[in-house]
Design a protein around this motif. Sequence first.
Motif, PDB file in Angstrom:
ATOM      1  N   PHE A   1       0.817  -1.103  -0.203  1.00  0.00           N
ATOM      2  CA  PHE A   1       0.029  -0.041   0.015  1.00  0.00           C
ATOM      3  C   PHE A   1       0.928   1.235  -0.011  1.00  0.00           C
ATOM      4  N   GLN A   2       2.077   1.215   1.038  1.00  0.00           N
ATOM      5  CA  GLN A   2       2.717   2.536   0.773  1.00  0.00           C
ATOM      6  C   GLN A   2       3.621   2.654  -0.351  1.00  0.00           C
ATOM      7  N   THR A   3       3.774   1.490  -1.039  1.00  0.00           N
ATOM      8  CA  THR A   3       4.309   1.713  -2.371  1.00  0.00           C
ATOM      9  C   THR A   3       3.476   2.276  -3.517  1.00  0.00           C
ATOM     10  N   ILE A   4       2.124   1.804  -3.404  1.00  0.00           N
ATOM     11  CA  ILE A   4       1.232   2.279  -4.350  1.00  0.00           C
ATOM     12  C   ILE A   4       1.019   3.545  -4.114  1.00  0.00           C
ATOM     13  N   GLN A   5       0.696   3.750  -2.671  1.00  0.00           N
ATOM     14  CA  GLN A   5       0.448   5.217  -2.212  1.00  0.00           C
ATOM     15  C   GLN A   5       1.275   6.411  -2.790  1.00  0.00           C
ATOM     16  N   GLY A   6       2.667   5.961  -2.602  1.00  0.00           N
ATOM     17  CA  GLY A   6       3.658   6.937  -2.912  1.00  0.00           C
ATOM     18  C   GLY A   6       3.546   6.966  -4.482  1.00  0.00           C
ATOM     19  N   LYS A   7       3.319   6.175  -5.212  1.00  0.00           N
ATOM     20  CA  LYS A   7       3.277   6.638  -6.594  1.00  0.00           C
ATOM     21  C   LYS A   7       2.010   7.104  -7.092  1.00  0.00           C
ATOM     22  N   LEU A   8       0.981   6.998  -6.350  1.00  0.00           N
ATOM     23  CA  LEU A   8      -0.440   7.643  -6.664  1.00  0.00           C
ATOM     24  C   LEU A   8      -0.160   9.239  -6.251  1.00  0.00           C
ATOM     25  N   SER A   9       0.626   9.214  -5.055  1.00  0.00           N
ATOM     26  CA  SER A   9       0.800  10.815  -4.696  1.00  0.00           C
ATOM     27  C   SER A   9       1.548  11.671  -5.806  1.00  0.00           C
TER      28      SER A   9
ATOM     29  N   LEU B   1      -4.617   2.556  -9.807  1.00  0.00           N
ATOM     30  CA  LEU B   1      -5.996   2.633  -9.073  1.00  0.00           C
ATOM     31  C   LEU B   1      -6.432   1.109  -9.010  1.00  0.00           C
ATOM     32  N   GLU B   2      -6.070   0.344 -10.305  1.00  0.00           N
ATOM     33  CA  GLU B   2      -6.298  -0.995 -10.267  1.00  0.00           C
ATOM     34  C   GLU B   2      -5.503  -1.746  -9.446  1.00  0.00           C
ATOM     35  N   GLN B   3      -4.075  -1.644  -9.159  1.00  0.00           N
ATOM     36  CA  GLN B   3      -3.411  -2.331  -8.108  1.00  0.00           C
ATOM     37  C   GLN B   3      -3.951  -1.847  -6.815  1.00  0.00           C
ATOM     38  N   LEU B   4      -4.220  -0.560  -6.652  1.00  0.00           N
ATOM     39  CA  LEU B   4      -4.840  -0.364  -5.034  1.00  0.00           C
ATOM     40  C   LEU B   4      -6.209  -1.065  -4.858  1.00  0.00           C
ATOM     41  N   GLU B   5      -6.949  -1.102  -5.906  1.00  0.00           N
ATOM     42  CA  GLU B   5      -8.223  -1.847  -5.829  1.00  0.00           C
ATOM     43  C   GLU B   5      -8.078  -3.581  -5.526  1.00  0.00           C
ATOM     44  N   LYS B   6      -7.064  -3.855  -6.043  1.00  0.00           N
ATOM     45  CA  LYS B   6      -6.785  -5.314  -6.009  1.00  0.00           C
ATOM     46  C   LYS B   6      -6.243  -5.795  -4.555  1.00  0.00           C
ATOM     47  N   LEU B   7      -5.378  -4.671  -4.158  1.00  0.00           N
ATOM     48  CA  LEU B   7      -4.787  -4.766  -2.662  1.00  0.00           C
ATOM     49  C   LEU B   7      -5.817  -4.544  -1.894  1.00  0.00           C
ATOM     50  N   ALA B   8      -6.733  -3.750  -1.786  1.00  0.00           N
ATOM     51  CA  ALA B   8      -8.025  -3.455  -1.207  1.00  0.00           C
ATOM     52  C   ALA B   8      -8.833  -4.876  -1.136  1.00  0.00           C
ATOM     53  N   THR B   9      -8.809  -5.539  -2.269  1.00  0.00           N
ATOM     54  CA  THR B   9      -9.734  -6.967  -2.195  1.00  0.00           C
ATOM     55  C   THR B   9      -8.922  -7.698  -1.227  1.00  0.00           C
ATOM     56  N   ARG B  10      -7.380  -7.829  -1.271  1.00  0.00           N
ATOM     57  CA  ARG B  10      -6.816  -8.664  -0.670  1.00  0.00           C
ATOM     58  C   ARG B  10      -7.066  -8.353   0.820  1.00  0.00           C
ATOM     59  N   ALA B  11      -6.954  -7.061   1.331  1.00  0.00           N
ATOM     60  CA  ALA B  11      -7.332  -6.744   2.519  1.00  0.00           C
ATOM     61  C   ALA B  11      -8.667  -7.080   2.983  1.00  0.00           C
ATOM     62  N   VAL B  12      -9.465  -7.245   2.084  1.00  0.00           N
ATOM     63  CA  VAL B  12     -11.049  -7.537   2.560  1.00  0.00           C
ATOM     64  C   VAL B  12     -11.084  -9.180   2.903  1.00  0.00           C
ATOM     65  N   GLN B  13     -10.080  -9.981   1.871  1.00  0.00           N
ATOM     66  CA  GLN B  13     -10.301 -11.358   2.048  1.00  0.00           C
ATOM     67  C   GLN B  13      -9.694 -11.553   3.271  1.00  0.00           C
ATOM     68  N   LEU B  14      -8.451 -10.835   3.894  1.00  0.00           N
ATOM     69  CA  LEU B  14      -7.992 -11.013   5.066  1.00  0.00           C
ATOM     70  C   LEU B  14      -8.716 -10.748   6.163  1.00  0.00           C
ATOM     71  N   GLN B  15     -10.037  -9.901   6.017  1.00  0.00           N
ATOM     72  CA  GLN B  15     -10.957  -9.560   6.964  1.00  0.00           C
ATOM     73  C   GLN B  15     -10.069  -8.708   8.195  1.00  0.00           C
TER      74      GLN B  15
ATOM     75  N   ASP C   1      -9.870   3.357   2.162  1.00  0.00           N
ATOM     76  CA  ASP C   1      -9.793   5.176   2.378  1.00  0.00           C
ATOM     77  C   ASP C   1      -9.113   5.759   1.330  1.00  0.00           C
ATOM     78  N   ARG C   2      -7.845   4.964   0.813  1.00  0.00           N
ATOM     79  CA  ARG C   2      -7.136   5.585   0.066  1.00  0.00           C
ATOM     80  C   ARG C   2      -7.663   5.454  -1.354  1.00  0.00           C
ATOM     81  N   LEU C   3      -8.236   4.258  -1.535  1.00  0.00           N
ATOM     82  CA  LEU C   3      -9.030   3.665  -2.878  1.00  0.00           C
ATOM     83  C   LEU C   3      -9.942   4.857  -3.039  1.00  0.00           C
ATOM     84  N   ALA C   4     -10.741   5.248  -2.056  1.00  0.00           N
ATOM     85  CA  ALA C   4     -12.037   6.208  -2.225  1.00  0.00           C
ATOM     86  C   ALA C   4     -11.326   7.667  -2.509  1.00  0.00           C
TER      87      ALA C   4
END
Length: 754
Positions: free
Chosen positions: A529-537, A560-574, A584-587
């Motif tokens: 996330f921090q890697t993608i966040q840096g790139k997005l910023s 954004l697609e990478q971040l969305e996939k990462l968010a999906t993984r987070a959801v799977q982790l519960q 939050d970052r995706l939104a």
Amino acid sequence: YALSPEAAKVSNIAYLAAELERVGQAATSVEVWRLVEQRQSRPAARLESQVHLAQLEMNLGRRADALKDFEAAIGLWSTMDGCQEANCAELKSRMRKFIVEWNRVEKKDPPAELFATYEAYLKTFPQEFDMRLWAAQVATQLKAYDRSMSLYDEAIRGLAAAIQPGRANGSALAEGKAMLEAATLGAVETAELSQKPEHLDRGYGLYLEHSPERKKVVEVRYQKAHLLYEKGDYNAAAVALRDVAMSNEAGSPEVKVQAAELALDSLVLVKNDTLIETWAREFADRLPGKRDEFLKLARTSVFNQVATGTDKSTDKSTGTAQEDLAQAWVVLARFPVSEATPAEQATYWKNRLVLAEKMGKFADAREAAEALYQAPQASDADRQYALSRKAWLAELVLDFDGALTATEKMPAAAFDKQDQRWLKLALYADLAAKDSKPFLEKYLKDSSDAESRRVIAARLVRESGSPLKELEKQKSVLLGDAELYARLVLEVFAQTQNFDLLRQAVKQAGVEKSVSGRVIGRELVLNEFQTIQGKLSASQLNAETQKKLASSIKSRMSLLEQLEKLATRAVQLQDWTAQLVTLDRLARESERFYQEILALPVPAGLSGEDEQQYLALLSQQASPHQVRAQDVGRKVAEFWANETAIPQLKASLAAEHGPLRKVLAQELALVQATAPDAKKSDLQSLLALSETRTEASPDRPTRELLEAARRSVRENPMHRQAVSRLLELERQAGREVMATYLETRLSTLGEVKQ
């Protein structure tokens, strides 16, 4: 007879009979004596004939006729109420000679008729004690032991009375004493041939009471005492045998030694070790030829007394445990160490060690353990025992270095399981502030207890100076418990920040689904996330040219697609944190992208209609991002609406310490950055908490206070209050290993005796 005058007829043929007898014409003499006996009217004269006939018939070998004539003579004597004639003494002498001579001729194998003849004679002449003695001897040869013992008794008592002062002197006295000595010895011999207890007791008693010479008094007293032993009256036998052994009377030294040995054997049977010790020392002084053996018995009896006292002390029903131990201690103090054999010295030190431990004399116990270990002839088992006690006694006084040294010297056979040996050594090493790792590694090699092996392997990882390397080394052991392995991975990660370690860990079976495995998953998500966040910023839409704009839009959409996939993984982790941060970052990024698209300038040169089409196209392309931003935003709002989330974060933070606590703090900072204003203050408080201790640290005790508490335990290792006080101070000092040890020790102590 026919030629003789009437008045001389009988006397003449009596003279003829006697002369024929004198010149050896026995057969003719018998015929003439028969004629004499037939012609006599006076009983005394007939008695004379019967006496001569009995002897002549015996000389001719006609025993039946001889006995018949002798019985007739005895019968006549009895009917006469004693013979009063001048020749009566001679006749009595002849009758006596008849029996004695017969006895002499058939001495080796006397017939029963001879004894019957003695009995008949003695019935008529009861005061003939020498004849009773010889009759007793014949009875013994005929194995008529009851009658023989009676005859000996009568003969001995009669002879004893006959040689009383004033009744005999000179040769008569000497002859009487000699006969009496023979009679007492005969009584003993007959009793021993009979082997009847009543005969033996009677025979030995007669000898001891009446023997004039008493040459065999020691031997006879021994045999009499031995009767008591054989009857099982061991107490009485012991006393009687001791009297024999300690007797000043002349006698066989060997018999006295036998008496001493049997006296001690009797005491062994009645388990009277106190008397054994005393008597054995007395015998050693009185019987120097067996001095060493008796002193050895005395020393052995000391050990037996100590063992008895020690055993009695364990009997709860007696209520005298300490008194029994104290008495055993006094007895053991009598043991002459300097005169003992090396093997006995080893036994002495072992007994002293056991007693000292039971009595709480730990200083004496340590001395005894060392002496036992150094004893020249101590067995391997004794040395092993000494080492085990040295270790325990050193542990009691908190000398863990000494306990470690002693335990290391113990052979492998001293332990039922080798892995337990390594654990004990590791404990002592820890308590002695030494390196326990070599022992723990040996434990891992020898133990088959999978759970314990994992615990030890985890400890090795946590205490290693190179935890990453140690984790890899112990990986095969730790993977038996996926949660433990994942937890250790997190702890090592907290120190090394090695994300490759996390990536490799989640590939192991069971790790990803474990509690700590989900935390690993969160860390990986947050790292990406921090890697993608840096790139997005850093990503901006470039509208300088259509080509650059298209490229920048494509790049942003990819991120954004990478971040969305990462968010999906987070959801799977519960996982609440991973979901919250990524969603939050995706939104936010989706909304930003939507706004940036709408704000793009209209390309120059477009007509009004074309411009409207262009703007409609932009809106169509941007609206999905707005929708996503709105949907995700509502999901994020739901996360923040969860009232248990922040308390759970606080609990997780409080439960951790060290490097892993800092990792959680970093995660918390990510959450705090996304928080709404209403939650920021709470999260800021948590961040502040992460930088402090979770609880106030108690004041550490001074070195003087700790040492005083340790000294108190050394002086009284079994005192519950002393151990409790030291435990309290060790906890305050942060010495967890020592505190854990003292807790275990405290649990083994009973209530303090006031």
